[in-house]
Design a protein around this motif. Structure first.
Motif, PDB file in Angstrom:
ATOM      1  N   ASN A 234       0.100   2.359  -6.441  1.00  0.00           N
ATOM      2  CA  ASN A 234      -0.750   1.172  -6.443  1.00  0.00           C
ATOM      3  C   ASN A 234      -0.017   0.016  -5.767  1.00  0.00           C
ATOM      4  O   ASN A 234       1.125   0.164  -5.318  1.00  0.00           O
ATOM      5  CB  ASN A 234      -1.177   0.810  -7.875  1.00  0.00           C
ATOM      6  N   THR A 235      -0.678  -1.132  -5.712  1.00  0.00           N
ATOM      7  CA  THR A 235      -0.115  -2.281  -4.992  1.00  0.00           C
ATOM      8  C   THR A 235       1.253  -2.683  -5.524  1.00  0.00           C
ATOM      9  O   THR A 235       2.196  -2.915  -4.755  1.00  0.00           O
ATOM     10  CB  THR A 235      -1.074  -3.477  -5.085  1.00  0.00           C
ATOM     11  N   LYS A 236       1.374  -2.762  -6.841  1.00  0.00           N
ATOM     12  CA  LYS A 236       2.652  -3.178  -7.439  1.00  0.00           C
ATOM     13  C   LYS A 236       3.751  -2.183  -7.128  1.00  0.00           C
ATOM     14  O   LYS A 236       4.874  -2.572  -6.775  1.00  0.00           O
ATOM     15  CB  LYS A 236       2.491  -3.330  -8.944  1.00  0.00           C
ATOM     16  N   GLU A 237       3.446  -0.897  -7.240  1.00  0.00           N
ATOM     17  CA  GLU A 237       4.452   0.135  -6.971  1.00  0.00           C
ATOM     18  C   GLU A 237       4.897   0.122  -5.517  1.00  0.00           C
ATOM     19  O   GLU A 237       6.089   0.296  -5.211  1.00  0.00           O
ATOM     20  CB  GLU A 237       3.901   1.505  -7.355  1.00  0.00           C
ATOM     21  N   ILE A 238       3.952  -0.104  -4.602  1.00  0.00           N
ATOM     22  CA  ILE A 238       4.310  -0.179  -3.182  1.00  0.00           C
ATOM     23  C   ILE A 238       5.193  -1.390  -2.923  1.00  0.00           C
ATOM     24  O   ILE A 238       6.163  -1.321  -2.160  1.00  0.00           O
ATOM     25  CB  ILE A 238       3.046  -0.245  -2.296  1.00  0.00           C
ATOM     26  N   SER A 239       4.878  -2.500  -3.573  1.00  0.00           N
ATOM     27  CA  SER A 239       5.675  -3.720  -3.372  1.00  0.00           C
ATOM     28  C   SER A 239       7.112  -3.514  -3.838  1.00  0.00           C
ATOM     29  O   SER A 239       8.055  -4.031  -3.221  1.00  0.00           O
ATOM     30  CB  SER A 239       5.036  -4.898  -4.121  1.00  0.00           C
ATOM     31  N   LEU A 240       7.292  -2.741  -4.914  1.00  0.00           N
ATOM     32  CA  LEU A 240       8.641  -2.473  -5.418  1.00  0.00           C
ATOM     33  C   LEU A 240       9.419  -1.565  -4.466  1.00  0.00           C
ATOM     34  O   LEU A 240      10.621  -1.749  -4.268  1.00  0.00           O
ATOM     35  CB  LEU A 240       8.561  -1.836  -6.810  1.00  0.00           C
TER      36      LEU A 240
ATOM     37  N   ALA B 121       1.222  -9.629  -2.648  1.00  0.00           N
ATOM     38  CA  ALA B 121       0.342 -10.283  -1.677  1.00  0.00           C
ATOM     39  C   ALA B 121       0.578  -9.721  -0.274  1.00  0.00           C
ATOM     40  O   ALA B 121      -0.371  -9.528   0.495  1.00  0.00           O
ATOM     41  CB  ALA B 121       0.564 -11.794  -1.694  1.00  0.00           C
ATOM     42  N   THR B 122       1.833  -9.445   0.039  1.00  0.00           N
ATOM     43  CA  THR B 122       2.157  -8.872   1.354  1.00  0.00           C
ATOM     44  C   THR B 122       1.583  -7.475   1.487  1.00  0.00           C
ATOM     45  O   THR B 122       1.034  -7.107   2.533  1.00  0.00           O
ATOM     46  CB  THR B 122       3.684  -8.833   1.562  1.00  0.00           C
ATOM     47  N   VAL B 123       1.697  -6.678   0.426  1.00  0.00           N
ATOM     48  CA  VAL B 123       1.132  -5.327   0.445  1.00  0.00           C
ATOM     49  C   VAL B 123      -0.378  -5.393   0.628  1.00  0.00           C
ATOM     50  O   VAL B 123      -0.955  -4.644   1.428  1.00  0.00           O
ATOM     51  CB  VAL B 123       1.468  -4.570  -0.857  1.00  0.00           C
ATOM     52  N   LYS B 124      -1.042  -6.287  -0.097  1.00  0.00           N
ATOM     53  CA  LYS B 124      -2.500  -6.433   0.023  1.00  0.00           C
ATOM     54  C   LYS B 124      -2.887  -6.833   1.448  1.00  0.00           C
ATOM     55  O   LYS B 124      -3.923  -6.390   1.962  1.00  0.00           O
ATOM     56  CB  LYS B 124      -3.012  -7.462  -0.978  1.00  0.00           C
ATOM     57  N   HIS B 125      -2.046  -7.671   2.068  1.00  0.00           N
ATOM     58  CA  HIS B 125      -2.311  -8.091   3.448  1.00  0.00           C
ATOM     59  C   HIS B 125      -2.241  -6.889   4.385  1.00  0.00           C
ATOM     60  O   HIS B 125      -3.124  -6.712   5.248  1.00  0.00           O
ATOM     61  CB  HIS B 125      -1.289  -9.151   3.868  1.00  0.00           C
ATOM     62  N   HIS B 126      -1.221  -6.049   4.217  1.00  0.00           N
ATOM     63  CA  HIS B 126      -1.099  -4.848   5.051  1.00  0.00           C
ATOM     64  C   HIS B 126      -2.293  -3.909   4.829  1.00  0.00           C
ATOM     65  O   HIS B 126      -2.850  -3.364   5.789  1.00  0.00           O
ATOM     66  CB  HIS B 126       0.192  -4.092   4.726  1.00  0.00           C
ATOM     67  N   LEU B 127      -2.679  -3.726   3.567  1.00  0.00           N
ATOM     68  CA  LEU B 127      -3.799  -2.836   3.256  1.00  0.00           C
ATOM     69  C   LEU B 127      -5.103  -3.366   3.846  1.00  0.00           C
ATOM     70  O   LEU B 127      -5.920  -2.594   4.358  1.00  0.00           O
ATOM     71  CB  LEU B 127      -3.932  -2.660   1.742  1.00  0.00           C
ATOM     72  N   ALA B 128      -5.292  -4.664   3.800  1.00  0.00           N
ATOM     73  CA  ALA B 128      -6.503  -5.259   4.376  1.00  0.00           C
ATOM     74  C   ALA B 128      -6.542  -5.030   5.881  1.00  0.00           C
ATOM     75  O   ALA B 128      -7.595  -4.693   6.450  1.00  0.00           O
ATOM     76  CB  ALA B 128      -6.552  -6.757   4.061  1.00  0.00           C
TER      77      ALA B 128
END
Length: 224
Positions: free
Chosen positions: A180-186, A193-200
């Motif tokens: 998920n987003t948190k796990e990817i960020s870690l 927020a950066t991960v969500k930006h990449h996914l978008a």
């Protein structure tokens, strides 16, 4: 759905759909542990759920799959067609290729198993409310195997040929591992927020509406 000044949900409404009373009570108790989640209704079949949604509004439907009158797959398909703003999060005891594929094709935003910890269920509800697509790790692995082992189909030609940055490829790879987003960020040592930006950006490039479709395109197109 109530949101704060940053657009994050402060209160998420949920309807529980399951034919077993003790399961509904357990899920209600689990969800009650979160101050951000409110259970606004229950139904014991797909048909009853559709009738209930005529009288109340909700952000998310927590959906079982095997039920009388109308099963969860048929209900999900009808529900997302009638109420596109409502998200469906499947929670079931069945981890099989046929159930998973059917649920996602019907429009489910996520797929959990009933033996998941209360915190996992609550986090999944909140993730769906923010546009995420949580998948149980066992389910994510099954989805990856299903897509990678499938024979090429004619609709594979519709997958866009896109140029990806190295960071986008890493994000895609982690997504396809069920993170998920948190796990990817870690993993990447960046903010959520950066991960969500990449996914978008990735969803825009692949012309898909959610992360499940993004993972499917990435695997079918052999981007990971």
């Amino acid at each position: 759905m109530e949101k704060d000044t940053l657009g994050h949900p402060t209160q998420v409404s949920v309807v529980i759909v399951d034919d077993e009373l003790f399961v509904r009570r357990a899920l209600r108790a689990y969800l009650g542990m979160s101050s951000q989640i409110t259970v606004v209704g229950e139904a014991k079949s797909g048909q009853e759920a559709l009738e209930l949604l005529k009288t109340i509004s909700t952000d998310i439907v927590l959906m079982d799959l095997q039920m009388p009158d109308m099963d969860g797959i048929a209900c999900t398909e009808k529900l997302v067609a009638l109420y596109p703003e409502v998200k469906v999060l499947v929670i079931t005891g069945h981890i099989t290729d046929s159930y998973l594929t059917s649920a996602l094709m019907a429009g489910a935003s996520g797929y959990l198993v009933k033996d998941a910890e209360p915190g996992v269920i609550n986090n999944a509800v909140l993730e769906v409310s923010q546009g995420g697509n949580p998948l149980d790790p066992q389910v994510a692995s099954l989805l990856v195997e299903r897509i990678r082992s499938s024979k090429p189909e004619s609709d594979n030609q519709s997958i866009p040929q896109v140029d990806l940055t190295e960071r986008e490829r890493v994000v895609l790879n982690q997504l396809c591992l069920g993170k998920n987003t948190k796990e990817i960020s870690l993993v990447l040592f960046v903010s959520e927020a950066t991960v969500k930006h990449h996914l978008a950006n990735l969803m825009r490039k692949f012309q898909v509406r959610d992360r499940v479709q993004l993972a499917i395109c990435a695997l079918k197109g052999k981007y990971v």
